[in-house]
Design a protein around this motif. Structure first.
Motif, mmCIF file in Angstrom:
data_model
loop_
_atom_site.group_PDB
_atom_site.id
_atom_site.type_symbol
_atom_site.label_atom_id
_atom_site.label_comp_id
_atom_site.label_asym_id
_atom_site.label_seq_id
_atom_site.Cartn_x
_atom_site.Cartn_y
_atom_site.Cartn_z
ATOM 1 N N ARG A 274 0.818 -1.218 0.000
ATOM 2 C CA ARG A 274 0.000 0.000 0.000
ATOM 3 C C ARG A 274 0.852 1.268 0.000
ATOM 4 N N ASP A 275 1.973 1.275 0.694
ATOM 5 C CA ASP A 275 2.798 2.482 0.720
ATOM 6 C C ASP A 275 3.378 2.767 -0.661
ATOM 7 N N LEU A 276 3.849 1.735 -1.357
ATOM 8 C CA LEU A 276 4.369 1.937 -2.713
ATOM 9 C C LEU A 276 3.243 2.355 -3.658
ATOM 10 N N GLN A 277 2.085 1.732 -3.516
ATOM 11 C CA GLN A 277 0.948 2.031 -4.380
ATOM 12 C C GLN A 277 0.502 3.486 -4.232
ATOM 13 N N ILE A 278 0.384 3.950 -3.004
ATOM 14 C CA ILE A 278 -0.062 5.332 -2.756
ATOM 15 C C ILE A 278 0.922 6.328 -3.359
ATOM 16 N N HIS A 279 2.222 6.070 -3.176
ATOM 17 C CA HIS A 279 3.254 6.974 -3.684
ATOM 18 C C HIS A 279 3.174 7.084 -5.203
ATOM 19 N N GLU A 280 3.180 5.943 -5.891
ATOM 20 C CA GLU A 280 3.226 5.994 -7.353
ATOM 21 C C GLU A 280 1.924 6.503 -7.967
ATOM 22 N N ARG B 129 0.057 8.852 -6.920
ATOM 23 C CA ARG B 129 0.004 10.321 -6.863
ATOM 24 C C ARG B 129 0.530 10.934 -8.160
ATOM 25 N N ILE B 130 1.339 10.193 -8.893
ATOM 26 C CA ILE B 130 1.910 10.684 -10.144
ATOM 27 C C ILE B 130 0.880 10.674 -11.267
ATOM 28 N N GLY B 131 -0.126 9.811 -11.136
ATOM 29 C CA GLY B 131 -1.170 9.729 -12.155
ATOM 30 C C GLY B 131 -1.145 8.438 -12.947
ATOM 31 N N LEU B 132 -0.257 7.522 -12.590
ATOM 32 C CA LEU B 132 -0.229 6.188 -13.185
ATOM 33 C C LEU B 132 -0.217 5.150 -12.071
ATOM 34 N N GLY B 133 -0.380 3.887 -12.478
ATOM 35 C CA GLY B 133 -0.342 2.811 -11.501
ATOM 36 C C GLY B 133 -1.738 2.279 -11.214
#
Length: 310
Positions: free
Chosen positions: A162-168, A170-174
């Motif tokens: 979840r921490d990696l998912q939330i971070h990436e 925010r960029i608009g992809l993932g």
């Protein structure tokens, strides 16, 4: 019928599950071609090698995936997961289409294999899902024709950092690396005829449950999905092709992951995220049980930040 996969003489082999034993198909057999011919169980058994005991085998994913599309079709999951993050939690656009993302077909693990912590993650979560597995090719399918392209169903666990998912995101992809390390598929591919006793219209009333270290955490029914698998396949195949070996995950059922429970607890992480040594057990009516224990992952190899233009 039910099919599993095992390592036999160093080779990945699919096998018919019959009388609590695994009956391996001949090496090189295309399971989807076999199923497309609609054989009886006895006809399949006649092709198989000498059986081995099921309980002595470390089962592998029952198929080698061509692709994985993972949907998000349970309203309760969406509402809880985004509670307190956006308003409304379930945006109007969610009701328009059964949206999905593509994930890694090479990251599949078996029903009882250890799941490694994704590199750099400190917030590991699970997701209780059911997957439909495509058996015959189809393109731009209407809903009424889509179901006949399903070879079978399986339990699917979309492990999530979840921490990696939330971070990436925010960029608009993932999601990307937040979902990239492991997904469990298994223990079996169960053919559609096995689920007919549970049919409710175009859905199946299969109880889905999950526990951590023996403590029950969540429970739902596949019948509560907002879209059926035929509707999901019709959308997935719109303007393109679905191919044998494609996996379509239902997305997380209600109360089927930690992040939903955290949302309902006002953001408090209760129960806590998964730790090394935790065992997650998922059971779905007629599909079986998967049980994975969290294991140490690989180290993070740093990637430098972007080179800025100014």
């Amino acid at each position: 019928m039910k099919f599993a996969a095992l390592l036999l003489d160093g080779q990945y082999r699919q096998a018919l599950v019959h009388d609590d034993r695994l009956h391996p198909l001949p090496a090189g057999t295309d399971l989807f071609e076999v199923l497309a011919a609609k054989p009886s169980e006895q006809e399949v058994l006649a092709r198989c090698a000498a059986p081995v005991n099921l309980d002595e085998q470390a089962l592998l994913p029952p198929i080698k995936a061509s692709s994985i599309r993972d949907f998000m079709i349970f309203e309760q999951h969406v509402e809880g997961s985004f509670q307190g993050i956006r308003e409304p939690a379930v945006v109007p656009e969610w009701y328009d289409i059964p949206t999905f993302y593509f994930t890694n077909p090479y990251s599949l693990i078996g029903a009882r294999q250890p799941v490694p912590v994704p590199p750099g993650s400190n917030l590991l979560d699970y997701e209780l899902e059911v997957a439909a597995i495509i058996g015959t090719e189809g393109r731009n399918l209407p809903v009424e024709e889509a179901e006949k392209h399903i070879a079978g169903y399986s339990i699917f666990n979309d492990w999530s950092a979840r921490d990696l998912q939330i971070h990436e995101m925010r960029i608009g992809l993932g999601p990307a690396k937040g979902k990239d390390t492991a997904s469990t598929l298994g223990p079996y591919l169960v053919t559609p005829d096995e689920l007919e006793p549970y049919r409710q219209g175009d859905r199946f009333d299969l109880t889905m449950s999950v526990s951590i270290n023996g403590t029950a955490i969540g429970k739902d029914s596949l019948a509560n999905a907002a879209w059926s698998f035929p509707e999901m396949i019709a959308y997935a195949s719109r303007g393109t092709v679905v191919h044998p070996g494609d996996i379509l995950g239902s997305g997380t059922c209600g109360s089927g992951c930690l992040v939903e429970l955290w949302g309902r607890n006002g953001g408090e992480r209760v129960p806590p995220s998964l730790a090394i040594g935790d065992t997650v057990t998922m059971e779905v009516t007629a599909l079986g049980t998967i049980e994975n224990t969290v294991a140490p992952g690989q180290p993070v190899h740093p990637v430098p930040p972007a080179r800025r233009l100014s």
